[in-house]
Design a protein around this motif. Sequence first.
Motif, PDB file in Angstrom:
ATOM      1  N   VAL A  15      -2.314 -24.692  16.966  1.00  0.00           N
ATOM      2  CA  VAL A  15      -2.572 -24.136  18.299  1.00  0.00           C
ATOM      3  C   VAL A  15      -3.884 -23.374  18.291  1.00  0.00           C
ATOM      4  CG1 VAL A  15      -1.740 -22.500  20.039  1.00  0.00           C
ATOM      5  CG2 VAL A  15      -0.131 -24.042  18.915  1.00  0.00           C
ATOM      6  N   LEU A  16      -4.101 -22.579  17.254  1.00  0.00           N
ATOM      7  CA  LEU A  16      -5.332 -21.809  17.132  1.00  0.00           C
ATOM      8  C   LEU A  16      -6.550 -22.732  17.089  1.00  0.00           C
ATOM      9  CD1 LEU A  16      -6.160 -18.850  16.898  1.00  0.00           C
ATOM     10  CD2 LEU A  16      -6.060 -19.103  14.429  1.00  0.00           C
ATOM     11  N   SER A  25     -15.968 -25.924  22.860  1.00  0.00           N
ATOM     12  CA  SER A  25     -16.462 -27.214  23.348  1.00  0.00           C
ATOM     13  C   SER A  25     -16.243 -27.459  24.836  1.00  0.00           C
ATOM     14  CB  SER A  25     -15.789 -28.350  22.573  1.00  0.00           C
ATOM     15  OG  SER A  25     -16.081 -28.229  21.196  1.00  0.00           O
ATOM     16  N   LEU A  26     -15.250 -26.807  25.406  1.00  0.00           N
ATOM     17  CA  LEU A  26     -14.904 -27.089  26.800  1.00  0.00           C
ATOM     18  C   LEU A  26     -15.222 -25.939  27.743  1.00  0.00           C
ATOM     19  CD1 LEU A  26     -11.454 -28.817  26.182  1.00  0.00           C
ATOM     20  CD2 LEU A  26     -13.711 -29.897  26.395  1.00  0.00           C
ATOM     21  N   GLY A  27     -15.688 -24.831  27.192  1.00  0.00           N
ATOM     22  CA  GLY A  27     -16.072 -23.708  28.033  1.00  0.00           C
ATOM     23  C   GLY A  27     -14.940 -22.820  28.501  1.00  0.00           C
ATOM     24  N   VAL A  28     -13.766 -22.945  27.899  1.00  0.00           N
ATOM     25  CA  VAL A  28     -12.647 -22.080  28.268  1.00  0.00           C
ATOM     26  C   VAL A  28     -12.989 -20.648  27.897  1.00  0.00           C
ATOM     27  CG1 VAL A  28     -10.237 -21.510  27.721  1.00  0.00           C
ATOM     28  CG2 VAL A  28     -10.911 -23.888  28.122  1.00  0.00           C
ATOM     29  N   ARG A  29     -12.816 -19.729  28.822  1.00  0.00           N
ATOM     30  CA  ARG A  29     -13.159 -18.324  28.580  1.00  0.00           C
ATOM     31  C   ARG A  29     -11.962 -17.389  28.655  1.00  0.00           C
ATOM     32  NH1 ARG A  29     -16.244 -19.465  25.633  1.00  0.00           N
ATOM     33  NH2 ARG A  29     -18.182 -20.427  26.196  1.00  0.00           N
ATOM     34  N   LYS A  30     -10.857 -17.822  29.236  1.00  0.00           N
ATOM     35  CA  LYS A  30      -9.669 -16.976  29.330  1.00  0.00           C
ATOM     36  C   LYS A  30      -8.474 -17.720  28.762  1.00  0.00           C
ATOM     37  CE  LYS A  30     -10.985 -14.096  33.135  1.00  0.00           C
ATOM     38  NZ  LYS A  30     -10.490 -13.235  34.177  1.00  0.00           N
ATOM     39  N   ILE A  31      -7.704 -17.005  27.981  1.00  0.00           N
ATOM     40  CA  ILE A  31      -6.474 -17.552  27.417  1.00  0.00           C
ATOM     41  C   ILE A  31      -5.355 -16.577  27.757  1.00  0.00           C
ATOM     42  CG2 ILE A  31      -5.253 -18.169  25.299  1.00  0.00           C
ATOM     43  CD1 ILE A  31      -8.059 -18.816  24.111  1.00  0.00           C
ATOM     44  N   CYS A  78       1.680  -9.540  20.892  1.00  0.00           N
ATOM     45  CA  CYS A  78       0.570  -8.721  20.387  1.00  0.00           C
ATOM     46  C   CYS A  78      -0.124  -9.389  19.207  1.00  0.00           C
ATOM     47  CB  CYS A  78       1.070  -7.336  19.984  1.00  0.00           C
ATOM     48  SG  CYS A  78       1.601  -6.332  21.382  1.00  0.00           S
ATOM     49  N   ILE A  79       0.650  -9.965  18.304  1.00  0.00           N
ATOM     50  CA  ILE A  79       0.074 -10.670  17.160  1.00  0.00           C
ATOM     51  C   ILE A  79      -0.742 -11.874  17.640  1.00  0.00           C
ATOM     52  CG2 ILE A  79       0.624 -12.061  15.116  1.00  0.00           C
ATOM     53  CD1 ILE A  79       3.098 -10.162  14.766  1.00  0.00           C
ATOM     54  N   SER A  80      -0.191 -12.633  18.593  1.00  0.00           N
ATOM     55  CA  SER A  80      -0.900 -13.794  19.144  1.00  0.00           C
ATOM     56  C   SER A  80      -2.222 -13.374  19.769  1.00  0.00           C
ATOM     57  CB  SER A  80      -0.050 -14.500  20.203  1.00  0.00           C
ATOM     58  OG  SER A  80       1.106 -15.053  19.640  1.00  0.00           O
ATOM     59  N   LEU A  84      -6.103 -14.486  18.788  1.00  0.00           N
ATOM     60  CA  LEU A  84      -7.008 -15.100  19.765  1.00  0.00           C
ATOM     61  C   LEU A  84      -8.271 -14.267  19.963  1.00  0.00           C
ATOM     62  CD1 LEU A  84      -4.299 -16.303  22.274  1.00  0.00           C
ATOM     63  CD2 LEU A  84      -5.597 -17.702  20.663  1.00  0.00           C
ATOM     64  N   ARG A  85      -8.122 -12.950  19.934  1.00  0.00           N
ATOM     65  CA  ARG A  85      -9.314 -12.087  20.043  1.00  0.00           C
ATOM     66  C   ARG A  85     -10.253 -12.310  18.863  1.00  0.00           C
ATOM     67  NH1 ARG A  85      -5.471  -8.026  21.780  1.00  0.00           N
ATOM     68  NH2 ARG A  85      -5.606  -7.933  24.032  1.00  0.00           N
TER      69      ARG A  85
END
Length: 91
Positions: A15-16, A25-31, A78-80, A84-85
């Motif tokens: 997933v990471l 590669s796709l420009g995703v900025r928010k998760i 919180c761990i996830s 991601l951060r």
Amino acid sequence: MSVACLARNAVIEAVLDSLSFAEKSLGVRKIYVIGHMRCGAVALAAQDKAPPSLVPQLEAAPRRASYDVRRAGLEVVCISCGKLRALGAEV
């Protein structure tokens, strides 16, 4: 605006990697990490019965929550978010 949603609590390596690709590669900025209470996987982790691919993250959550299963669900989120951060993602 590109957005990726992660609708499961644990961020395992696959997933990471996928989210890292989406960001770079796709420009995703928010998760968004969407957690829930009474997670069956967290309850299994508290009993040392978590699915093998989820063990590293799910075993840490109950310990961090003093084995309170309700709070452990929040700890998984919180761990996830921390993982991601580390990618530089905005979560």
